[in-house]
Write a protein that holds these residues in place. Structure first.
Motif, short mmCIF file in Angstrom:
data_model
loop_
_atom_site.label_atom_id
_atom_site.label_comp_id
_atom_site.label_asym_id
_atom_site.label_seq_id
_atom_site.Cartn_x
_atom_site.Cartn_y
_atom_site.Cartn_z
N THR A 127 -13.10 6.99 -5.14
CA THR A 127 -12.42 7.92 -6.07
C THR A 127 -13.19 8.03 -7.67
OG1 THR A 127 -10.78 6.24 -4.42
CG2 THR A 127 -10.28 6.90 -6.70
N ALA A 128 -13.67 6.62 -7.64
CA ALA A 128 -14.36 7.48 -9.05
C ALA A 128 -15.11 8.29 -9.58
CB ALA A 128 -14.75 5.96 -9.65
N THR B 275 0.63 -1.11 -0.13
CA THR B 275 0.17 0.35 -0.13
C THR B 275 0.94 1.28 0.19
OG1 THR B 275 0.15 0.66 2.40
CG2 THR B 275 -1.70 -0.57 1.31
N THR B 276 0.43 2.05 -0.60
CA THR B 276 0.77 3.81 -0.61
C THR B 276 0.09 4.47 -1.32
OG1 THR B 276 2.67 4.97 -2.14
CG2 THR B 276 1.23 3.05 -3.53
N SER B 277 0.66 5.79 -0.81
CA SER B 277 -0.63 6.85 -1.31
C SER B 277 0.17 8.06 -2.95
CB SER B 277 -0.63 7.68 -0.37
OG SER B 277 0.81 8.18 -0.11
N ALA B 278 -0.80 8.36 -3.31
CA ALA B 278 0.14 8.67 -4.77
C ALA B 278 -1.48 10.37 -5.06
CB ALA B 278 0.34 8.29 -5.64
N THR B 279 -1.31 11.47 -5.74
CA THR B 279 -2.00 12.07 -5.83
C THR B 279 -2.78 11.40 -7.21
OG1 THR B 279 -1.41 13.78 -4.78
CG2 THR B 279 -3.29 14.46 -6.64
N ALA B 280 -3.47 11.55 -7.30
CA ALA B 280 -4.64 11.32 -8.54
C ALA B 280 -4.37 12.01 -9.27
CB ALA B 280 -5.93 10.01 -8.70
N LEU B 281 -4.65 11.77 -11.29
CA LEU B 281 -4.85 13.60 -11.88
C LEU B 281 -6.02 12.08 -13.01
CD1 LEU B 281 -1.53 15.26 -12.47
CD2 LEU B 281 -3.83 15.66 -10.49
N VAL C 117 -3.54 10.14 -13.90
CA VAL C 117 -2.26 9.92 -13.65
C VAL C 117 -2.72 9.81 -12.22
CG1 VAL C 117 -0.07 11.13 -13.40
CG2 VAL C 117 -2.17 11.56 -16.21
N LEU C 118 -1.23 8.66 -11.49
CA LEU C 118 -1.04 8.65 -10.48
C LEU C 118 0.36 9.02 -10.31
CD1 LEU C 118 -3.03 4.88 -9.42
CD2 LEU C 118 -3.68 7.38 -9.45
#
Length: 403
Positions: free
Chosen positions: A162-163, A106-112, A178-179
């Motif tokens: 998220t969707a 598991t990790t985290s990131a900004t989605a575009l 884009v993640l």
């Protein structure tokens, strides 16, 4: 007839000081509403935790790194879980006990997406078996496949939240996202699990494990391994198989020195329920203080009322009113204050429970409604008994001389 007259005199006494009576009832209202709402919040938290845990299924097991018996790490080294451990479980565990295995990072990131930026609760890298093991069903689109994992394809399955955040009403399937700077293609959207609490199980992005490792975490250890037992009745056998296989892969002879933990949903649920029950009791105890304060307020108001109406009491006793009538009148007044205040408090508590509080949807406990109301009425009788007894004990001559 005497009861009716007592009630009529009591209502008249309260109506003569509307503001004072209203403030006293407000204290009881706050106390009762606090008890109902705070217990509802505690119960709602318990329900949310239970739903979140049981949504994985009663036959789900979680394997994580760390001492199984809480021993000190200084006594033996702790080896992190790896993809190789998951593969060993998938191939070496008895199929009668273990149905599927899924390593998880598991990790985290900004989605575009377009001009929309959003940070999902978590980015999960795993195998297709994760969806069955974690009881995640796709609402539309499809899961990624074993071929996607082998080819490290940049495909993703989105959670419902998220969707919604990235695409609103647009169908995400087949669209780019884009993640953390890496382009992915959405292949599916998971069914909403829902839940109330501090974490949203639907706020997630799931992608092939090698893709996530290559883009974000590196090819190191995994956070945990999810294992699905063949059935709810075979979880004990599955735990034994997991222990046997991992002791072998980690070259550990003594099971007491196991450097991994196995958590079943039932044991986790028991621990969480115990914690939330303690939390609920604590909230109820804090709320009960409000009821106590309301009772003290009744005592103060009734003492003031008795003092102001001393001459009235003297006249009534001089005209032959017995002690029981005077006692009954003031007890009735204090009880009316608590009954009306408690009734309004019950209404306020039930209405308030329809709104989320600190991210939790309160779930009203029927017993708390009846209990809070009954305790409030009892408090009115108890705390009103001293002023009422004082009024009934006044000698007529002393009461008539009162200025």
């Amino acid at each position: 007839m005497i009861l009716w007259q007592t009630l009529r005199f009591a209502v008249g006494g309260l109506a003569a000081n509307k503001v004072r009576s209203a403030l006293t009832m407000l204290g009881v209202l706050i106390g009762v509403a606090s008890v109902i709402l705070l217990l509802a919040v505690g119960n709602g938290s318990s329900v949310a935790v239970k739903d979140s845990i049981t949504s994985l299924g009663t036959n789900a097991l979680t394997v994580s790194s760390g001492s199984a018996n809480g021993g000190s790490r200084a006594t033996f080294s702790v080896r992190k879980l790896t993809v190789a451990d998951a593969k060993a479980l998938a191939s070496g565990a008895s199929p009668d006990a273990v149905r599927s295995v899924a390593p998880v990072v598991t990790t985290s990131a900004t989605a575009l997406h377009g001009n929309i930026s959003y940070s999902p609760g978590s980015i999960v890298g795993t195998y297709p078996s994760y969806f069955e093991t974690a009881n995640q069903k796709v609402a539309h689109g499809e899961y990624f496949t074993d071929d996607d994992v082998l080819a490290s394809r940049k495909v993703a399955v989105l959670g419902a939240t998220t969707a919604k955040q990235l695409f609103d009403t647009e169908d995400p399937v087949g669209k780019p996202v884009v993640l953390g700077g890496t382009p992915f293609t959405v292949v599916g959207v998971l069914q909403a699990k829902g839940g109330s609490g501090f974490t949203d199980p639907d706020d997630v992005v799931v992608a092939p494990l090698p893709t996530v490792q290559n883009a974000f975490t590196g090819f190191g250890p995994v956070n945990q391994i999810l294992v699905q037992a063949s059935s709810a009745d075979s979880t004990t056998a599955a735990q034994s198989e997991i222990t046997r296989v991992l002791l072998g892969t980690h070259a550990i002879a003594d099971p007491a020195k196991a450097d991994f933990r196995i958590t079943s949903q039932s044991s986790l649920l028991t621990a969480r329920e115990s914690t939330t029950k303690t939390f609920t009791v604590l909230l109820g105890a804090v709320a009960a203080i409000s009821l106590l304060v309301g009772g003290i307020g009744i005592t103060n108001i009734m003492l003031v009322t008795v003092t102001e109406r001393t001459r009235e009491i003297g006249i009534r006793k001089a005209l032959g009113a017995p002690r029981a009538v005077i006692l009954g009148q003031f007890l009735t007044e204090s009880t009316l204050l608590s009954v009306i205040g408690a009734g309004l408090g019950v209404a306020a508590g039930i209405v308030g429970s329809h709104f989320s509080i600190v991210g939790i949807k309160p779930v009203v406990i029927p017993e708390s409604v009846l209990g809070a109301f009954a305790v409030a009425v009892a408090i009115g009788l108890f705390f009103g008994s001293y002023p009422a007894n004082r009024a009934a004990s006044l000698r007529p001559i002393d009461a008539l001389r009162h200025e």
